[in-house]
Scaffold this motif. Structure first.
Motif, PDB file in Angstrom:
ATOM      1  N   ILE A 104      36.523   6.153  19.736  1.00 26.98           N
ATOM      2  CA  ILE A 104      37.056   5.446  20.897  1.00 26.98           C
ATOM      3  C   ILE A 104      36.013   5.383  22.019  1.00 26.98           C
ATOM      4  CG2 ILE A 104      39.130   5.218  22.307  1.00 26.98           C
ATOM      5  CD1 ILE A 104      40.486   7.062  20.483  1.00 26.98           C
ATOM      6  N   SER A 105      34.817   5.772  21.740  1.00 27.46           N
ATOM      7  CA  SER A 105      33.818   5.707  22.813  1.00 27.46           C
ATOM      8  C   SER A 105      33.519   4.250  23.115  1.00 27.46           C
ATOM      9  CB  SER A 105      32.546   6.408  22.389  1.00 27.46           C
ATOM     10  OG  SER A 105      31.938   5.624  21.402  1.00 27.46           O
ATOM     11  N   PHE A 149      31.503   2.347  20.327  1.00 25.04           N
ATOM     12  CA  PHE A 149      32.310   1.943  19.153  1.00 25.04           C
ATOM     13  C   PHE A 149      33.304   0.857  19.527  1.00 25.04           C
ATOM     14  CE2 PHE A 149      30.695   5.927  17.690  1.00 25.04           C
ATOM     15  CZ  PHE A 149      30.471   5.701  16.358  1.00 25.04           C
ATOM     16  N   PHE A 150      33.753   0.985  20.740  1.00 23.89           N
ATOM     17  CA  PHE A 150      34.755   0.054  21.218  1.00 23.89           C
ATOM     18  C   PHE A 150      34.202  -1.374  21.221  1.00 23.89           C
ATOM     19  CE2 PHE A 150      36.872  -1.837  25.012  1.00 23.89           C
ATOM     20  CZ  PHE A 150      38.122  -1.923  24.454  1.00 23.89           C
ATOM     21  N   PRO A 208      47.862  -6.552  17.578  1.00 24.97           N
ATOM     22  CA  PRO A 208      46.702  -6.118  18.343  1.00 24.97           C
ATOM     23  C   PRO A 208      45.417  -6.624  17.695  1.00 24.97           C
ATOM     24  CG  PRO A 208      47.642  -4.283  17.132  1.00 24.97           C
ATOM     25  CD  PRO A 208      48.551  -5.438  16.939  1.00 24.97           C
ATOM     26  N   PHE A 209      44.466  -7.045  18.522  1.00 25.61           N
ATOM     27  CA  PHE A 209      43.260  -7.593  17.906  1.00 25.61           C
ATOM     28  C   PHE A 209      42.306  -6.510  17.464  1.00 25.61           C
ATOM     29  CE2 PHE A 209      42.120  -7.634  22.429  1.00 25.61           C
ATOM     30  CZ  PHE A 209      40.861  -7.063  22.417  1.00 25.61           C
ATOM     31  N   PHE A 210      42.623  -5.292  17.851  1.00 25.93           N
ATOM     32  CA  PHE A 210      41.794  -4.208  17.350  1.00 25.93           C
ATOM     33  C   PHE A 210      42.621  -2.933  17.286  1.00 25.93           C
ATOM     34  CE2 PHE A 210      39.085  -0.571  18.619  1.00 25.93           C
ATOM     35  CZ  PHE A 210      38.521  -0.393  17.385  1.00 25.93           C
ATOM     36  N   LEU A 211      42.637  -2.362  16.114  1.00 27.94           N
ATOM     37  CA  LEU A 211      43.403  -1.124  15.967  1.00 27.94           C
ATOM     38  C   LEU A 211      42.424   0.014  15.784  1.00 27.94           C
ATOM     39  CD1 LEU A 211      46.325  -0.073  15.720  1.00 27.94           C
ATOM     40  CD2 LEU A 211      46.008  -0.196  13.264  1.00 27.94           C
ATOM     41  N   LEU A 212      42.376   0.864  16.767  1.00 30.54           N
ATOM     42  CA  LEU A 212      41.416   1.961  16.693  1.00 30.54           C
ATOM     43  C   LEU A 212      41.888   3.083  15.784  1.00 30.54           C
ATOM     44  CD1 LEU A 212      40.390   2.096  20.397  1.00 30.54           C
ATOM     45  CD2 LEU A 212      38.815   1.991  18.509  1.00 30.54           C
ATOM     46  N   GLN A 213      43.174   3.204  15.649  1.00 27.29           N
ATOM     47  CA  GLN A 213      43.709   4.320  14.889  1.00 27.29           C
ATOM     48  C   GLN A 213      44.270   3.839  13.565  1.00 27.29           C
ATOM     49  OE1 GLN A 213      44.190   7.532  15.654  1.00 27.29           O
ATOM     50  NE2 GLN A 213      43.491   7.629  17.756  1.00 27.29           N
ATOM     51  N   ARG A 271      38.350   8.731  14.466  1.00 31.12           N
ATOM     52  CA  ARG A 271      38.962   8.010  15.585  1.00 31.12           C
ATOM     53  C   ARG A 271      37.915   7.735  16.659  1.00 31.12           C
ATOM     54  NH1 ARG A 271      43.263  11.639  13.360  1.00 31.12           N
ATOM     55  NH2 ARG A 271      44.891  10.190  12.863  1.00 31.12           N
ATOM     56  N   LYS A 281      46.008   6.125  10.759  1.00 30.75           N
ATOM     57  CA  LYS A 281      46.241   7.492  10.262  1.00 30.75           C
ATOM     58  C   LYS A 281      46.184   7.548   8.745  1.00 30.75           C
ATOM     59  CE  LYS A 281      49.359   8.730  13.697  1.00 30.75           C
ATOM     60  NZ  LYS A 281      50.690   9.142  13.941  1.00 30.75           N
TER      61      LYS A 281
END
Lengths: 848, 216
Positions: B18-19, B22-23, B3-8, B16, B10
C-alpha cells in the motif's frame, strides 16, 4: 394511651432525647446541605442547557413547517407554553468597504426564551426586553465582523434587499458554543424584515426554528416523544435542552452522574447515622419494654410506644435541620459566591424535606426492624437478675434486613435518577457491608486472643471488645462504612477533574485553519515562521468511505423507498456519511489508549501484513467495532484495508483536531488530502492581521476564530471542576459529622460500664486509657478497611460509570484513616473525662 | 461500482502493498488492464461523494449503471470529497490523472460558494484544473451549480456566471445546473436541506446522462 405513655417517657428521659435530637439533626443537616448544593448545581447545568437552546423545546427543520404540522405541535404542547420563531441561514453581508459571509439569526420579541444576549453597549437582551433591531432597520453584529470588513457601529450594511444600520455588537452570546462556532460571524436581525430581504424563497437554505417555553412541571422528555409521534417527517428535529448538543455533553453527563452519587452518598451517610442512633435508642429502651410487658402490655403495644417515641424525636430533629437549612445555607451560598466567580443558590426542594422527614420519622421503624424483632426474645425474668439488662441473642431473622435493603435500593435509584448508578452503588454497598462484617468479625474475635499483654487495661480492653462482639461489630461496620463514604467522592473527583483540566494554557488554540492544500502548506508555514507563530498541531485529513467491516457491508442501503424509523434513518445517514481519516506517527497528548496496543511504527509494505487502525472509543461503541476487526475503506476510488489495534479516548478540553479513525503512518501519506491546523493564543491585533494576510494570500483556507468560545468552554470546565471540589468537600465534612455523632452515641452507651470501673478503683487515666485503646483499635482498623474498600469501590464506579482513567491518590484515604482515628479518640477521651466527673451513684441509678 | 484497483486479496494472499510507490504502479496497471472500458472520473465534493447515502446510491454509481444499461462501456469513478473546494482541484487531478481517465466531470465550487469565498479565486482554480486536464488530453465536462437565493442576488448571479464564462473560455461540455429539479425540493434532499437523498441522486444521474448521452 400509647401517645400519653410515649410523651411521659420522653419528658422523663429528656437528656437522652436532647442528645438523640442533636446527633440525628447533625446527620440530617449534612444530607440537606448536600442535597441543596446538588440541586443548585443541577439547576445551573439545566439553566445553561436551556440558555444554549434558548428554550425548553425546539422544533426545527431546513424548511418551513406546514400549517398542519404546526397545528399538531401546538396541540401537543401544554397550555401556557410560550413560542418564539427564529430563522438561521448564511448570507453575504456587504458594504461599500467589502462583503463577507455571515450567519444570520432572525429573531422576534420573545427571543431568547432563556439566557441573555449581552451587548457591548451594556444592554442585556432577554425575552420581551426592548430590542432596537425590532423597532428600526438595524442589526447587531459580532465584533470581529467589524474588523474583517473595516466597519464601525453606526455604519450601514446591505443584506439582500435590506439596508441596515449597525447599532451594537454582541459582547456575550449564551447560545454560542465551541461546537457551534462556524466559518461566519453571527448577526442578529428582525425576523419581520425577512420578506423584504428577498433572501428566503424557494431554493433558499435556512433553518426555521420554533422555540417553546413550557410550564415548569412539564416532562420535556415525554413531550419530545409525543412531538416525534406527531411529526412524521424525520427531517423535523425536536430538541430539548438536554439533547441540544453541547461541547461538554459527555462531561456534563459525568457531572450529573457524580451529583447523583453525591445524593446517594449523602443519603447513606445520614441513614447510617440515623440507623445507628435508632439502634442505640431502642437498645437503651429494651428494659422499659420488658417492664411494660410484665405489666400486661402486649408486645405490639410496647413496641408501639417506643416507635412512637422515636418518631417524635425524629420529627423534632428535623426542626433544627430545616432551621439550619433555611438560615445558614443561603449565607453559605453567598460566602462561596464571594470566594469564587460562580453564583450558586442552594435550594431545598420539597422532595429533600420529604426524604428528610421520612428518614427521621418512619426510617426508625424500617432500619430498626432487625433489632425490634428481638423484643420477642425478651426474657422478663432477666429484669430481676443483678446483671445489667441486655437483650437475649435469640434466633437469627435475616428477613428483617430485607425492608431496609429494598428501601435503600429504591432510594438509591431515585436519588441518582439512574438505574445504572443506583444499582451499581447499592450493589457496592452490600459488598462493602459484607466485607466489613467479615473483617470486623475477624478483628473482634482476634482481639479476644490477645491475652499476654502486660497492662491490665490493655488486656481488659481487648477482652471487652471480643466479649461485646455484637456492639463492637456494629461500631466497626458503622465507622468502616463512614470511612468508605467519606473517601468515595474525593477519589472519583480526582479522576473526573483530570477530564476537565486543560493540560496547559499554552496549548489552547485561538484559531483553526482548514482546507489547507498540500501545495499551500509550505507557504503557510513560512508565513507563520515570519510571525513567530508556532502551530499547536497539524493534521492531515483524507476522505474515505467505510465499505466493509469483517467482510460485512457497513453502509446502509435504502430499502423499499423509506426507512422504517427515525433511528434507522439516522444510523444509515451516519454510516453513509463518509469519514475523515488521519494519520500521525504517535498519538497526541490529548489521546489515551484505553484498550489495545499503540501503533508499531511506520507501515512497511515489505514486512507488515495489514495497516493498523486506531478507533475513538465512543465511535467504536456506536458502530460496534472491536479490536481485531478488519475494516475496508474506499479512499477516493482506491480500496485499502486495516485492522483495529487499539481504542483510544480523546480528552474533551484538548481543543485539538481529533479523528474517529487514525491509520498507521505510511499508508495514506500519498493520498489526496488537506490539512487542519490549530494556532495558539495570540494578541487580538496579531490574530486579526494574520487572518487578513491569510485571506489575501490563501483565500480558500478558512480561518475560524475560536478564542471567544474556547474561553467559554474553559470557564465551564473550571466550573465543573470546582463543583466536584465543593461537593467532595461537603461530603467529607458531612461524613465526619456523622461519624462524630456515632462515636458519641457509642460512648454514651458505655457510661455504666466505665462507671463500674471507676467504682472498682480505676483511676481516670486508666478509664481513659481503657476506652482509648478500645477505640484506637476499632477506629483505626475500621477506617483502614473502609478506606481500602473505598479505593476498590471508586475504581469500579469509575470504570463502569465514568469510564475515565482512575487517578489513585494514596494520601487521601490514609489521611481519612488518621482523621477518623484521631476524631474517635478525641471524642472518646472527652467523654471519659465527663464520666470521671460525674457522680457514680447517679449513673448507677440512671442506667441499671 | 467496481473498484478500479483492489489492493487487498485475502484469498490470493498477496503481499499487501500500500505504499505510494506500489499504489502508483497499481493505478497505472489498473488503467491499462481495463483498456476495453472507458473511464470517467467525477471530481467533486459531497454532492458527488454521496454524503449520507450509500456509495452505490450516489449519482456517479447510478450514472455508471445507466451508461452500461445504454450499452456504453464506461466506468464512472467517484472521486468526490466532502467539504472540498476548487482549491483542491489541480492537486487531486494530478493524482487522478495517473489512472489515465478519458473524461473528467468537474463538479466543484459548491463549497466555495457556501463558504462565501472570493469567486475570482474559484474561477482561477477551476480554470487551472481545466487547463491541466486538457494538457493531459483528458476531456472535461463542467458541471455547473447555482447558489441558494439566501446568499443574495449579486453573489448568486456572479456564481452562475462563473461557470458559463469558464465553459465558454475553455470550450468544454457544460451542464448548466447538475442539481436541476433537485435543489430546494425537500422531497429530493436529506434533512439538512442541502445534500440530495437517494431519489435526488437518481435525478442528478439522469440530468448528467441526458446531457452526455450524445457526447459519450
Amino acid at each position: 394511651m400509647l401517645l400519653r405513655l410515649a410523651l411521659r417517657e420522653l419528658i422523663r428521659s429528656w437528656r437522652f432525647g436532647l442528645f438523640f435530637i442533636f446527633n440525628l439533626s447533625l446527620g440530617l443537616t449534612g444530607f440537606v446541605a448536600l442535597q441543596a448544593f446538588n440541586a443548585a448545581l443541577e439547576n445551573e447545568i439545566a439553566g445553561n442547557a436551556k440558555a444554549i437552546l434558548a428554550g425548553d423545546v425546539s422544533v426545527s427543520a431546513r424548511r418551513e413547517l406546514t400549517e398542519e404540522e404546526l397545528k399538531g405541535v401546538r396541540s401537543t404542547l401544554p397550555s401556557g407554553s410560550i413560542e418564539s420563531k427564529t430563522y438561521e441561514f448564511y448570507a453575504m453581508l456587504s458594504s461599500d468597504k467589502g462583503s463577507r459571509l455571515v450567519l444570520v439569526k432572525a429573531v422576534d420579541d420573545n427571543y431568547p426564551l432563556y439566557g441573555t444576549l449581552s451587548l457591548s453597549s451594556g444592554a442585556e437582551i432577554q425575552s420581551q426586553t426592548g430590542k432596537d433591531i425590532l423597532t428600526s432597520a438595524s442589526v447587531w453584529v459580532y465584533p470581529e465582523l467589524l474588523g474583517q470588513i473595516g466597519l464601525s457601529v453606526g455604519d450601514e450594511v446591505r443584506l439582500g434587499q435590506l439596508k441596515l444600520k449597525i447599532t451594537d455588537t454582541i459582547a456575550k452570546d449564551e447560545t454560542q458554543t465551541f461546537r457551534a462556532t462556524t466559518i461566519a460571524s453571527r448577526i442578529y436581525i428582525n425576523r419581520a424584515l425577512l420578506p423584504d430581504s428577498g433572501l428566503i424563497q424557494y431554493g433558499s437554505t435556512f433553518s426555521a426554528i420554533h422555540l417553546f417555553q413550557v410550564p415548569e412541571e412539564t416532562n420535556e422528555k415525554e413531550l419530545q416523544e409525543k412531538l416525534f409521534d406527531k411529526l412524521a417527517d424525520p427531517a423535523i428535529r425536536v430538541n430539548t435542552a438536554d439533547t441540544a448538543g453541547e461541547d461538554s455533553g459527555r462531561q456534563l453527563g459525568y457531572l450529573t452522574d457524580y451529583l447523583g452519587l453525591v445524593a446517594i452518598v449523602s443519603l447513606f451517610m445520614s441513614a447510617l447515622g440515623a440507623a445507628y442512633l435508632y439502634r442505640l435508642f431502642l437498645g437503651s429502651r429494651m428494659k422499659e419494654i420488658a417492664i411494660l410487658r410484665t405489666l400486661g402490655l402486649q408486645s405490639g403495644q410496647a413496641v408501639g410506644v417506643y416507635i412512637l417515641q422515636a418518631a417524635m424525636l425524629g420529627f423534632l430533629a428535623t426542626i433544627p435541620t430545616l432551621g439550619f437549612a433555611y438560615l445558614v445555607l443561603p449565607l453559605l451560598g453567598e460566602l462561596i459566591g464571594s470566594l469564587t466567580s460562580f453564583e450558586l443558590h442552594p435550594v431545598i426542594g420539597a422532595e429533600t424535606i420529604l426524604i428528610c422527614l421520612f428518614m427521621a420519622v418512619l426510617g426508625s421503624f424500617i432500619v430498626s426492624l432487625p433489632f425490634l424483632v428481638k423484643i420477642f426474645d425478651l426474657r422478663a425474668a432477666k429484669l430481676f437478675s443483678e446483671e445489667k439488662f441486655a437483650v437475649a441473642e435469640g434466633s437469627k431473622r435475616y428477613w428483617t434486613f430485607l425492608p431496609s435493603l429494598i428501601l435503600f435500593y429504591g432510594l438509591s435509584v431515585h436519588q441518582a435518577n439512574s438505574w445504572k448508578i443506583g444499582s451499581a452503588f447499592a450493589g457496592a454497598m452490600v459488598f462493602v457491608i459484607i466485607s466489613l462484617f467479615l473483617v470486623g468479625y475477624l478483628a473482634v474475635r482476634s482481639a479476644g486472643l490477645l491475652q499476654g499483654l502486660r497492662s491490665w487495661f490493655l488486656r481488659f480492653s481487648f477482652l471487652s471488645l471480643s466479649r461485646r462482639a455484637g456492639a463492637s461489630l456494629a461500631i466497626f461496620i458503622a465507622l468502616g462504612t463512614g470511612a468508605l463514604l467519606i473517601n468515595i467522592l474525593p477519589q472519583l473527583k480526582n479522576s473526573l477533574q483530570a477530564e476537565f483540566q486543560v493540560d496547559s494554557e499554552s496549548k489552547v488554540p485561538s484559531l483553526f485553519m482548514f482546507d489547507i492544500q498540500d501545495e499551500q502548506l509550505q507557504g503557510i508555514q513560512e508565513l507563520l515562521a515570519d510571525r513567530n507563530i508556532l502551530p499547536l498541531g497539524l493534521s492531515p485529513m483524507v476522505r474515505a468511505r467505510i465499505l466493509k467491516v469483517n467482510g460485512e457491508d457497513y453502509e446502509r442501503q435504502l430499502s423499499s423507498q423509506v426507512f422504517k424509523t427515525r433511528e434507522e434513518e439516522r444510523d444509515a445517514r451516519f454510516r453513509n456519511r463518509g469519514q475523515n481519516l488521519s494519520y500521525r506517527s504517535e498519538l497526541s497528548e490529548s489521546e489515551t489508549i484505553v484498550k489495545g496496543q499503540p501503533f508499531s511504527g511506520k507501515f512497511d509494505p515489505e514486512k507488515d501484513n495489514i495497516p493498523e487502525l486506531s478507533i475513538e472509543k465512543s465511535f467504536a461503541e456506536r458502530m460496534d467495532l472491536e479490536i481485531g476487526d478488519v475494516m475496508q475503506f474506499d479512499v477516493q476510488g482506491v480500496e485499502i484495508e486495516g485492522k483495529i489495534i487499539n481504542l483510544r479516548k480523546v480528552k474533551w478540553t484538548s481543543f485539538q483536531p481529533n479523528f474517529f479513525i487514525l491509520v498507521q503512518d505510511g499508508v495514506l501519506n500519498d493520498a489526496p488530502k488537506n490539512f487542519i491546523m490549530a494556532l495558539p493564543a495570540m494578541e487580538e491585533s496579531v490574530r486579526s492581521q494574520f487572518q487578513d494576510e491569510m485571506a489575501r494570500t490563501f483565500s480558500n483556507v478558512s480561518v475560524i476564530d475560536v478564542a471567544r468560545s474556547v474561553d467559554d468552554v474553559l470557564a465551564t470546565a473550571e466550573k465543573m471542576s470546582w463543583s466536584l471540589e465543593l461537593m467532595a468537600a461537603l461530603a467529607l465534612i458531612t461524613g465526619y459529622i456523622v461519624l462524630f455523632s456515632i462515636v458519641r452515641g457509642q460512648i454514651s452507651m458505655r457510661r455504666w460500664e466505665l462507671n463500674m470501673l471507676k467504682i472498682l478503683g480505676a483511676s481516670w487515666k486508666e478509664v481513659a486509657g481503657f476506652i482509648l485503646v478500645e477505640f484506637s483499635f476499632l477506629a483505626a482498623l475500621a477506617a483502614f478497611a473502609g478506606a481500602l474498600l473505598s479505593v476498590l469501590v471508586s475504581y469500579s464506579l469509575n470504570f463502569f460509570i465514568f469510564e475515565s482513567s482512575f487517578q489513585f491518590s494514596l494520601w487521601q484515604p490514609l489521611l481519612s484513616v488518621l482523621i477518623i482515628t484521631l476524631l474517635s479518640l478525641l471524642i472518646a477521651f472527652l467523654a471519659s473525662l465527663d464520666i470521671v466527673k460525674e457522680s457514680a451513684l447517679s449513673i448507677l441509678r440512671e442506667d441499671k | 461500482m467496481r473498484p478500479f484497483f483492489l489492493l487487498q486479496n485475502k484469498s490470493a494472499g498477496w503481499t499487501r502493498a500500500i505504499s505510494g510507490f506500489f499504489f502508483i504502479i497499481a493505478l497505472t496497471f489498473s488503467a491499462s488492464s481495463s483498456w476495453a472500458q472507458k473511464k470517467m472520473i467525477v471530481l467533486g465534493d459531497s454532492l458527488s461523494e454521496g454524503y449520507g447515502v450509500a456509495k452505490d446510491a450516489a449519482f456517479p454509481a447510478v450514472l455508471e449503471k445507466k451508461l452500461q444499461a445504454a450499452e456504453k462501456k464506461w466506468t464512472v469513478v467517484n472521486a468526490g470529497v466532502s467539504g472540498s473546494t476548487t482549491a483542491s482541484a489541480v492537486g487531486r487531478l494530478k493524482w487522478l490523472a495517473k489512472s489515465k481517465p478519458d473524461v473528467i466531470l468537474l463538479a466543484l465550487g459548491a463549497n466555495d460558494g457556501l463558504r462565501g469565498l472570493k469567486l475570482e479565486d474559484s474561477e482561477k482554480n477551476l480554470g487551472a484544473a481545466i487547463e491541466y486536464a486538457q494538457k493531459e488530453k483528458i476531456r472535461v465536462i463542467l458541471g455547473g451549480l447555482y447558489m441558494p437565493p439566501n446568499y443574495g442576488k449579486d453573489y448568486t448571479d456572479q456564481f452562475a456566471k462563473m461557470y458559463q464564462s469558464l465553459a465558454k473560455k475553455y470550450k468544454v461540455t457544460f451542464i448548466p445546473f447538475i442539481l436541476d429539479k433537485v435543489a430546494g425540493n425537500p422531497k429530493y434532499n436529506l434533512a439538512d436541506g442541502i445534500h440530495p437523498n437517494e431519489a435526488g441522486h437518481r435525478i442528478i444521474a439522469e440530468n448528467v446522462f441526458e446531457s452526455l448521452k450524445g457526447e459519450l
